[in-house]
Scaffold this motif. Structure first.
Motif, PDB file in Angstrom:
ATOM      1  N   GLN A  69       0.824  -1.209   0.000  1.00  0.00           N
ATOM      2  CA  GLN A  69       0.000   0.000   0.000  1.00  0.00           C
ATOM      3  C   GLN A  69       0.856   1.256   0.000  1.00  0.00           C
ATOM      4  N   GLN A  70       1.917   1.258   0.802  1.00  0.00           N
ATOM      5  CA  GLN A  70       2.812   2.412   0.834  1.00  0.00           C
ATOM      6  C   GLN A  70       3.533   2.576  -0.497  1.00  0.00           C
ATOM      7  N   ALA A  71       3.950   1.481  -1.096  1.00  0.00           N
ATOM      8  CA  ALA A  71       4.612   1.545  -2.397  1.00  0.00           C
ATOM      9  C   ALA A  71       3.702   2.180  -3.434  1.00  0.00           C
ATOM     10  N   LEU A  72       2.463   1.733  -3.469  1.00  0.00           N
ATOM     11  CA  LEU A  72       1.511   2.282  -4.433  1.00  0.00           C
ATOM     12  C   LEU A  72       1.270   3.759  -4.180  1.00  0.00           C
ATOM     13  N   ALA A  73       1.127   4.139  -2.908  1.00  0.00           N
ATOM     14  CA  ALA A  73       0.896   5.542  -2.573  1.00  0.00           C
ATOM     15  C   ALA A  73       2.072   6.419  -2.974  1.00  0.00           C
ATOM     16  N   ASN A  74       3.272   5.838  -3.015  1.00  0.00           N
ATOM     17  CA  ASN A  74       4.460   6.603  -3.390  1.00  0.00           C
ATOM     18  C   ASN A  74       4.788   6.512  -4.875  1.00  0.00           C
ATOM     19  N   GLY A  75       3.854   6.022  -5.651  1.00  0.00           N
ATOM     20  CA  GLY A  75       4.013   6.049  -7.102  1.00  0.00           C
ATOM     21  C   GLY A  75       4.690   4.839  -7.706  1.00  0.00           C
ATOM     22  N   LEU A  76       4.890   3.774  -6.938  1.00  0.00           N
ATOM     23  CA  LEU A  76       5.518   2.590  -7.502  1.00  0.00           C
ATOM     24  C   LEU A  76       4.501   1.752  -8.258  1.00  0.00           C
ATOM     25  N   ARG A  77       5.001   1.068  -9.275  1.00  0.00           N
ATOM     26  CA  ARG A  77       4.162   0.168 -10.071  1.00  0.00           C
ATOM     27  C   ARG A  77       4.566  -1.290  -9.886  1.00  0.00           C
ATOM     28  N   TRP A  78       5.741  -1.525  -9.298  1.00  0.00           N
ATOM     29  CA  TRP A  78       6.205  -2.886  -9.026  1.00  0.00           C
ATOM     30  C   TRP A  78       7.061  -2.869  -7.767  1.00  0.00           C
ATOM     31  N   MET A  79       7.144  -4.019  -7.099  1.00  0.00           N
ATOM     32  CA  MET A  79       7.908  -4.120  -5.868  1.00  0.00           C
ATOM     33  C   MET A  79       8.281  -5.584  -5.634  1.00  0.00           C
ATOM     34  N   VAL A  80       9.429  -5.798  -4.978  1.00  0.00           N
ATOM     35  CA  VAL A  80       9.865  -7.144  -4.614  1.00  0.00           C
ATOM     36  C   VAL A  80       9.874  -7.244  -3.092  1.00  0.00           C
ATOM     37  N   HIS A  81       9.233  -8.276  -2.535  1.00  0.00           N
ATOM     38  CA  HIS A  81       9.260  -8.543  -1.100  1.00  0.00           C
ATOM     39  C   HIS A  81      10.530  -9.344  -0.803  1.00  0.00           C
ATOM     40  N   THR A  82      11.402  -8.816   0.057  1.00  0.00           N
ATOM     41  CA  THR A  82      12.725  -9.425   0.254  1.00  0.00           C
ATOM     42  C   THR A  82      13.045  -9.531   1.738  1.00  0.00           C
ATOM     43  N   ASP A  83      12.500 -10.530   2.390  1.00  0.00           N
ATOM     44  CA  ASP A  83      12.767 -10.698   3.815  1.00  0.00           C
ATOM     45  C   ASP A  83      14.065 -11.466   4.055  1.00  0.00           C
ATOM     46  N   HIS A  84      14.655 -11.198   5.232  1.00  0.00           N
ATOM     47  CA  HIS A  84      15.884 -11.864   5.646  1.00  0.00           C
ATOM     48  C   HIS A  84      15.658 -13.360   5.832  1.00  0.00           C
ATOM     49  N   GLY A  85      16.739 -14.125   5.694  1.00  0.00           N
ATOM     50  CA  GLY A  85      16.715 -15.543   6.001  1.00  0.00           C
ATOM     51  C   GLY A  85      17.197 -15.801   7.416  1.00  0.00           C
ATOM     52  N   GLY A  86      17.631 -17.011   7.666  1.00  0.00           N
ATOM     53  CA  GLY A  86      18.103 -17.413   8.991  1.00  0.00           C
ATOM     54  C   GLY A  86      18.025 -18.915   9.128  1.00  0.00           C
ATOM     55  N   PRO A  87      18.339 -19.443  10.295  1.00  0.00           N
ATOM     56  CA  PRO A  87      18.377 -20.906  10.474  1.00  0.00           C
ATOM     57  C   PRO A  87      16.997 -21.539  10.295  1.00  0.00           C
ATOM     58  N   GLY A  88      16.851 -22.277   9.208  1.00  0.00           N
ATOM     59  CA  GLY A  88      15.567 -22.905   8.930  1.00  0.00           C
ATOM     60  C   GLY A  88      14.500 -21.948   8.433  1.00  0.00           C
ATOM     61  N   HIS A  89      14.900 -20.755   7.956  1.00  0.00           N
ATOM     62  CA  HIS A  89      13.919 -19.745   7.571  1.00  0.00           C
ATOM     63  C   HIS A  89      13.107 -20.145   6.342  1.00  0.00           C
ATOM     64  N   SER A  90      13.585 -21.103   5.554  1.00  0.00           N
ATOM     65  CA  SER A  90      12.817 -21.511   4.372  1.00  0.00           C
ATOM     66  C   SER A  90      11.421 -21.984   4.754  1.00  0.00           C
ATOM     67  N   ALA A  91      11.259 -22.505   5.970  1.00  0.00           N
ATOM     68  CA  ALA A  91       9.920 -22.901   6.432  1.00  0.00           C
ATOM     69  C   ALA A  91       9.051 -21.675   6.684  1.00  0.00           C
ATOM     70  N   VAL A  92       9.648 -20.593   7.185  1.00  0.00           N
ATOM     71  CA  VAL A  92       8.915 -19.331   7.351  1.00  0.00           C
ATOM     72  C   VAL A  92       8.500 -18.795   5.986  1.00  0.00           C
ATOM     73  N   THR A  93       9.403 -18.876   5.030  1.00  0.00           N
ATOM     74  CA  THR A  93       9.089 -18.447   3.665  1.00  0.00           C
ATOM     75  C   THR A  93       7.893 -19.219   3.121  1.00  0.00           C
ATOM     76  N   ARG A  94       7.903 -20.520   3.320  1.00  0.00           N
ATOM     77  CA  ARG A  94       6.830 -21.372   2.768  1.00  0.00           C
ATOM     78  C   ARG A  94       5.507 -21.177   3.498  1.00  0.00           C
ATOM     79  N   ASP A  95       5.548 -21.152   4.827  1.00  0.00           N
ATOM     80  CA  ASP A  95       4.320 -21.240   5.610  1.00  0.00           C
ATOM     81  C   ASP A  95       3.722 -19.881   5.980  1.00  0.00           C
ATOM     82  N   HIS A  96       4.529 -18.809   5.936  1.00  0.00           N
ATOM     83  CA  HIS A  96       4.042 -17.512   6.399  1.00  0.00           C
ATOM     84  C   HIS A  96       4.236 -16.396   5.365  1.00  0.00           C
ATOM     85  N   ALA A  97       5.453 -16.256   4.860  1.00  0.00           N
ATOM     86  CA  ALA A  97       5.709 -15.155   3.933  1.00  0.00           C
ATOM     87  C   ALA A  97       4.946 -15.336   2.625  1.00  0.00           C
TER      88      ALA A  97
END
Length: 461
Positions: A69-97
């Motif tokens: 929402q903030q990206a759109l309000a600031n005039g963006l047309r595209w965006m990449v979600h890029t969260d940090h990793g960590g020990p076993g974070h691929s499960a967070v990526t799959r199940d939550h992100a």
């Protein structure tokens, strides 16, 4: 100029679809975006448990929907979600992100949103990993993080090995829809000007050699531009940012120019690296609030990735400009030309004309200002001794350029040297001939720059 054996493959990958083959630029426009944005799924870790337990919101309090929402309000047309990793974070990526991304796409459908992560580069630091949209985008990211990310293994295992990064790139280049990668804040760990830390020019070359269609470039302007004491969080006073841009990009004849002089198609971007906004006590701007990467593309995720992969883009801070045309034309009969990211092949000695047009926005930026363009530079580089390309800079001020409404245009005529050249451009609202070293407590809104990616001019052998 250096010729790479992979260039024919890249050319094939760059072929337009049948619908756009006759007019490859049909429907394209300058689309602003950001490829480095964190959310609540950049988790912290409770390391008193085994394995460590993820703590939601540890590195950012914002949902992915809020960021979109903030990206759109600031005039963006595209965006990449890029969260940090960590020990076993691929499960967070799959199940939550991933579910959070799906919800953000539902809530903000007009914004193109890419699945991605801030990849923990083995034996280095960080990179934005951008996944091509498609039915496998969740599983592809999970697999890449699980199998290659430096911080994914559970302690005491480690992957802090340069061979692991080369293996990751070798795998990525074989995928049917290869992802993209941009090295983040490359000089943040440098100890001085030209004294490198966790990212060295030799590594950039090795990574680019391994998968040039994947490792496309680096952040020219890192995020954290609102950090009061250390702009960009470049904390070493001996190795600061320059006009908000990384030294590898900002110093003419520096690392970026050396890579370009070798013939490498290696591009730069500008991002927010948004974690916590300055309004909420943080040191960041929201996506698009201060930094933008404009891509010449249709409003289509595949074409945006194509523009990022092949250099049809420019980086800008503070909404100094919102459109840019950089082209090199032959002079005389049957003129030919090439634009940003493209290549013009002509004999040595051919007269050419470099043309730059930039557009100043007709609206105020997020600081309520309408900064005036003070000058633009056309920058020409040629191969030289390794890490020391031969450079020329021609500066233009309002007395030199043509004005057509919001557009400013300049040109420079020259002959193509025997070993070819590349042409890029930059400009600023400041009178500084070169970007100065950034100092504590400066106002980033008074120190704005844009950088165009290059046009290559090659001499056939």
């Amino acid at each position: 100029m250096r010729i790479f054996p992979w260039l024919p493959i890249v050319a094939l990958l760059a072929l337009p679809s049948a619908a756009h083959a006759a007019e490859p630029d049909a429907g394209r426009a300058w689309l602003a975006g950001d490829h480095h944005v964190h959310s609540e799924w950049s988790v912290d870790w409770d390391r008193s448990t085994s394995p460590p337990t993820p703590i939601r919101g540890g590195d950012s309090p914002y949902t992915r929907t809020r960021n979109a929402q903030q990206a759109l309000a600031n005039g963006l047309r595209w965006m990449v979600h890029t969260d940090h990793g960590g020990p076993g974070h691929s499960a967070v990526t799959r199940d939550h992100a991933w579910p959070a991304l799906q919800e953000a796409r539902r809530q903000v459908p007009s914004l193109i949103q890419f699945n991605g992560m801030e990849f923990d580069v083995p034996a280095a630091e960080h990179a934005s990993l951008i996944i091509a949209p498609g039915p496998d985008e969740r599983d592809q990211l999970v697999a890449l993080e699980r199998d290659f990310s430096r911080n994914e293994p559970l302690p005491p295992a480690t992957r802090d090995d340069g061979a692991q990064m080369l293996a990751a790139l070798a795998y990525m280049r074989t995928l049917p829809s290869p992802p993209l990668m941009f090295i983040n804040h490359p000089s943040r760990t440098a100890t001085g000007v030209g004294q490198w830390g966790e990212v060295e020019p030799a590594e950039l070359r090795a990574w680019h050699d391994a998968a040039p269609q994947v490792l496309a470039g680096m952040e020219g302007a890192p995020g954290h531009q609102a950090a009061p004491q250390h702009r960009g969080l470049y904390r070493n006073a001996a190795a600061p940012t320059f006009g908000g841009f990384d030294q590898m990009t900002a110093l003419v004849g520096g690392v970026w120019d050396a890579l370009l002089a070798e013939g490498r198609r290696f591009w730069i971007t500008a991002t927010s690296d948004s974690h916590v906004n300055v309004r909420d006590g943080g040191r960041d701007f929201d996506p698009g609030e201060y930094s933008k990467t404009y891509v010449w593309a249709r409003h289509d995720a595949t074409d945006v990735m194509d523009g990022l992969r092949y250099g049809r883009m420019f980086a800008v801070t503070g909404d100094l400009i919102d459109a840019l045309e950089l082209r090199v034309h032959t002079v005389g009969r049957a003129p030919r030309s090439a634009g940003m990211g493209g290549t013009l092949s002509v004999p040595a000695g051919t007269p050419v004309r470099v043309e730059l047009r930039v557009r100043q926005p007709t609206h105020s930026n997020a600081a309520g200002q309408r900064p005036a363009l003070h000058h633009v530079d056309l920058i020409v580089g040629q191969p030289g001794v390794r890490d020391a390309p031969r450079m020329q800079v021609k500066r233009f001020t309002p007395e030199d350029w043509k004005t057509d409404g919001p557009w400013r245009s300049v040109s420079w005529q020259m002959q193509v040297p025997a070993d070819g050249m590349f042409v890029r451009a930059r400009g600023s609202n400041t009178p500084d001939a070169t970007p100065p070293a950034d100092i504590p407590d400066e106002d980033p809104w008074q120190d704005l720059w844009f950088y165009a990616n290059p046009v290559f001019v090659e001499v056939p052998r």
